[in-house]
Design an enzyme around this catalytic site. Structure first.
Site, PDB file in Angstrom:
ATOM      1  N   GLU A  53     -34.603 -18.688  36.866  1.00  0.00           N
ATOM      2  CA  GLU A  53     -33.762 -17.565  36.444  1.00  0.00           C
ATOM      3  C   GLU A  53     -33.198 -17.733  35.040  1.00  0.00           C
ATOM      4  OE1 GLU A  53     -33.415 -19.107  39.365  1.00  0.00           O
ATOM      5  OE2 GLU A  53     -33.611 -17.623  40.970  1.00  0.00           O
ATOM      6  N   PHE A 115     -25.081 -17.179  53.494  1.00  0.00           N
ATOM      7  CA  PHE A 115     -26.218 -17.825  52.833  1.00  0.00           C
ATOM      8  C   PHE A 115     -26.428 -17.229  51.439  1.00  0.00           C
ATOM      9  CE2 PHE A 115     -30.876 -17.964  51.990  1.00  0.00           C
ATOM     10  CZ  PHE A 115     -30.955 -19.334  51.775  1.00  0.00           C
ATOM     11  N   GLN A 116     -26.580 -18.081  50.470  1.00  0.00           N
ATOM     12  CA  GLN A 116     -26.760 -17.702  49.065  1.00  0.00           C
ATOM     13  C   GLN A 116     -25.644 -16.795  48.559  1.00  0.00           C
ATOM     14  OE1 GLN A 116     -30.895 -16.423  48.463  1.00  0.00           O
ATOM     15  NE2 GLN A 116     -31.446 -18.550  48.009  1.00  0.00           N
ATOM     16  N   LYS A 165     -26.274  -6.306  48.985  1.00  0.00           N
ATOM     17  CA  LYS A 165     -27.524  -5.848  49.590  1.00  0.00           C
ATOM     18  C   LYS A 165     -27.363  -4.499  50.295  1.00  0.00           C
ATOM     19  CE  LYS A 165     -31.493  -7.628  52.109  1.00  0.00           C
ATOM     20  NZ  LYS A 165     -32.080  -8.768  52.831  1.00  0.00           N
ATOM     21  N   MET A 487     -30.718 -35.215  17.490  1.00  0.00           N
ATOM     22  CA  MET A 487     -29.423 -34.996  16.843  1.00  0.00           C
ATOM     23  C   MET A 487     -28.383 -35.970  17.386  1.00  0.00           C
ATOM     24  SD  MET A 487     -27.953 -33.326  14.517  1.00  0.00           S
ATOM     25  CE  MET A 487     -28.464 -31.660  14.087  1.00  0.00           C
TER      26      MET A 487
END
Lengths: 585, 185
Positions: A53, A115-116, A165, A487
């Protein structure tokens, strides 16, 4: 539409995105966002399926960087939303317009540790310009319209819409809000684009009276599409120009008035011109700590004209003598008029020829430099960049990650056109370049897109080259592989007595094989005599992505450098130039 | 003493600031506003939120103890929040400030009279009387409530709760109709 149309929330979401003229979006589906992926099947919007993502977020940013239009990313809830936090923060820091849609658990499950589930609006509150949890399907079109309006107006930035949802599954009666309804729904949001005429006149006077002016251009010049008018201003009075990391390309590097990048790794000329200036005309720049060095010794004799669309930037770091809140393009247009009017009234511009010749003297004395490698030595990264630059087709877009390679690219590339430089400035997100390059190429398929990456950065997000291959978005990646977190290594060498701690990436993978495994062409370059051929080959391949690994000198350092917290007067020059330091007076 | 002025945690001359923030009456707004203070490690001294005369908007009154420079920056950033419609900084010298406190004080029958008398002096109200305790409510400017609380402390406060401070600008003298008395000329 005369008849009332009933749509699901998901259909309304996709239609709203179509209404906003979204042509491409980057994302990855999952449980809670599933309903939105169904109507996408018959949508005109192209969806690019990413492998992580974070990649979707940076692709959206790359798209926005080169087009000025909002990049769109869509992912599911929970871990997908948290993976999006870095791109959102990156876009927030660099004022990149972006709209991110996240799935969320059903409204009845919110707050139950489902969940999630995560508190997406809570987590992203401080890294977005605005975010919104949509609780009813009928609110979707307005939420989308507001998101695009907020993301693209005023100081641009990322906006997130969180979509439970059940809201996507419920039905609603389609209604597309008018412009007026959108504006009325946001009574607290009225970006000020037009600068105050009195302040503009005041600025015009200061500019005409200044003996040592410098135009200090920031990313806001690009956001405001102001490059043309800024050039007109610079040329009218022959004012020296510096372009910050976020403004590279806003003024052509090959222009005689351009003195390059200021700041921690800026050119000695740009740094010193600002230090000695009596008037900094800051356009869409924010006096970032990487530019100012130690603030109380920054450009001490300079008066400040600060043009910025964000009122909160005025006086945040340095109190301006003339603050102007407004859109850079509109303000500079007005400023030009005001200057011309004053000149017509007989006010003459101060002769700044002596100042310019002084600045030109620095430019002659302190060009960018590096030591060429001897026979059998490793390649110099700067040399590779010069070769890449000189072979790059017209209009090439350059994208970089974060670190030494980023600074070298900014310094050694020549940016003569706006929107050809894409990088992560404010947040400094390693791993930015591969996905951002894919987003840029998706937006500008006719352009060559070169990502200049480090070996450390590449290993963070390289998997998106699988996306590039499967989607047919062919980018070119140059890895300046010094087998170090370069760096950080440089800082440990210079400021920690060469005590190297956890910076050695020697166990690096075989980048050529890795590239090939992802469907790209992999090329390794280890010596000077291989460079030209490898770059020519890379430039000639247009049906696959190409990864060119340059094995470069491990201990090369970026110069000039202003050590963190030091004054810009104490800029460390390239060792070859230190003996000439007195000429910086 | 719990007054913000008398109990300045920074031990310098910082003055308390009152921000009156008009916001859209929507979920999450308070979190956005308070987040800008928390991000810098500043504490909000007191907070009062309620719908304004227009129910679409709420007024948040924030009392903070911050020096003027960071506050100016916070105010600008607050104003950037999409849901924030208007911000006014109220000068404590030119504002009317009010708080309310309810306190339950332990008193036996003998001393109940003293508490009642104290309540009368402060124009406080006795809300409930128990066998060995009374609950009192007082409103007024914060200093008055500080004083009252201090006096109650001697009796033993069982529990007390103060509201966040609310404030409005004082009316300009010129605006007070007919208020000519006392003017020199």
């Amino acid at each position: 539409m005369s008849t009332k149309e009933t749509l699901t929330g998901a259909e309304a979401l996709i239609r709203s995105l179509e209404m906003e003229n979204v042509e491409i979006m980057f994302g990855l589906p999952g449980g809670c966002i599933l309903p939105a992926y169904d109507p996408l099947l018959k949508s005109s919007i192209r969806h690019v399926l990413v492998r992580h993502e974070q990649g979707a977020g940076h692709m959206a940013q790359g798209y926005a960087h080169v087009t000025g239009r909002p990049g769109v990313a869509m992912v599911t809830s929970g871990p997908a939303a948290t993976n999006m936090v870095t791109p959102l923060c990156d876009a927030f820091m660099d004022s990149i317009p972006m709209v991110c849609i996240t799935g969320q658990v059903s409204t009845s499950a919110i707050g139950t540790d489902a969940f999630q589930e995560c508190d997406t609006v809570g987590i992203t509150r401080s890294v977005t310009k605005h975010n919104e949890l949509v609780m009813r399907a009928e609110d979707i079109p307005m939420a989308v319209r507001q998101a695009f309006y907020i993301a693209t107006t005023g100081r641009p930035g990322p906006v997130l819409i969180d979509m439970p949802k059940d809201v996507l599954q419920n039905t609603m009666t389609w209604h597309w809000p008018t412009d007026e309804e959108v504006v009325d729904s946001l009574p607290g949001y009225r970006p000020n684009v037009k600068g105050h005429p009195k302040m503009i006149k005041e600025a015009a006077k200061l500019i005409l009276a200044s003996e040592k002016p410098v135009l200090y251009l920031g990313g806001g010049v690009l956001k405001a599409r102001a490059a043309e008018v800024v050039k007109e201003l610079a040329e009218l009075l022959q004012i020296p120009v510096v372009t910050t990391l976020m403004a590279r390309g806003a003024f052509p590097d090959n222009h005689p008035l351009c003195y390059g990048m200021p700041g921690m790794h800026g050119t000695a000329t740009a740094i010193t011109a600002m230090q000695k200036s009596d008037l900094l005309i800051a356009l869409g720049s924010r006096f970032d700590d990487r530019v100012t060095g130690k603030v109380n010794s920054f450009a001490q004799d300079a008066k400040i004209i600060h043009v910025d669309i964000d009122p909160a930037e005025q006086g945040k770091v340095r109190k301006p003598d003339v603050p102007i809140v407004g859109d850079c393009r509109q303000v500079v247009e007005e400023l030009l008029k005001a200057i011309k009017e004053l000149m017509a009234e007989g006010v003459s511009a101060t002769d700044i020829t002596p100042w310019r010749s002084r600045v030109n003297g620095w430019k002659e004395q302190f060009p960018l430099t590096y030591d060429m490698s001897g026979p059998g030595d490793k390649l110099k990264p700067q040399f590779c960049l010069e070769k890449l630059r000189d072979a790059a087709p017209e209009g090439t877009i350059v994208v970089s990650g974060v670190g030494q390679h980023q600074m070298w690219t900014s310094l050694f590339w020549e940016f003569n056109e706006p929107y050809t430089w894409v990088n992560s400035g404010g947040l400094g997100t390693m791993g930015f370049s591969v996905p951002a390059a894919i987003g840029a190429k998706a937006a500008k398929p006719e352009r060559t897109v070169w990502a200049i990456d480090g070996d450390g950065c590449f290993q963070m997000t390289a998997q998106e080259l699988v996306t590039a291959t499967t989607e047919g978005i062919h980018v070119k990646i140059a890895i300046l592989n010094n087998t170090y977190l370069g760096m950080v290594r440089q800082w440990q060498e210079m400021f920690y007595g060469e005590r190297y701690s956890e910076v050695d990436l020697a166990g690096c993978p075989d980048f050529v094989k890795w590239a090939e495994a992802m469907g790209c062409v992999g090329i390794r370059v280890e010596s000077v005599d291989e460079i030209d051929e490898a770059i020519a080959l890379a430039n000639s391949i247009n049906d696959r992505s190409v990864v060119v690994e340059f094995r470069v000198e491990e201990f090369e350092k970026v110069f000039p450098m202003v050590p963190a917290g030091a004054s810009n007067d104490e800029v460390l020059l390239h060792p070859n130039q230190e003996s000439r330091r007195e000429f910086l007076k | 003493m719990s007054s913000i002025n008398s109990n300045n945690p920074y031990g310098d001359s910082r003055q308390h600031h009152i921000l009156s923030v008009m916001v859209q009456n929507r979920p999450g707004v308070l979190a956005r506003v308070s987040g800008l203070f928390a991000r810098r490690g500043y504490n909000i001294y007191s907070l009062a939120v309620a719908p304004s005369d227009d129910p679409n908007y709420s007024r948040i009154t924030i009392v903070v103890d911050i020096s003027a420079t960071p506050l100016e920056q916070i105010v600008k950033q607050l104003f950037k929040l999409i849901d924030v419609v208007r911000i006014t900084e109220l000068d404590p010298r030119k504002s009317v400030e009010r708080e309310l406190m309810i306190a339950t004080v332990r008193v036996d029958g003998e001393r109940r009279g003293q508490i009642s008398e104290l309540a009368n002096l402060f124009e406080a109200k006795v809300l409930a009387v128990g066998a060995d305790a009374v609950t009192i409510s007082i409103d007024g400017n914060p200093e008055k409530i500080d004083d009252f609380e201090e006096l109650l402390r001697g009796y033993g406060i069982v529990e007390s709760q103060r509201t966040g401070r609310v404030a409005l600008p004082k009316l300009e003298r010129e605006a007070r109709k007919g208020a000519t008395k006392g003017k020199a000329s």
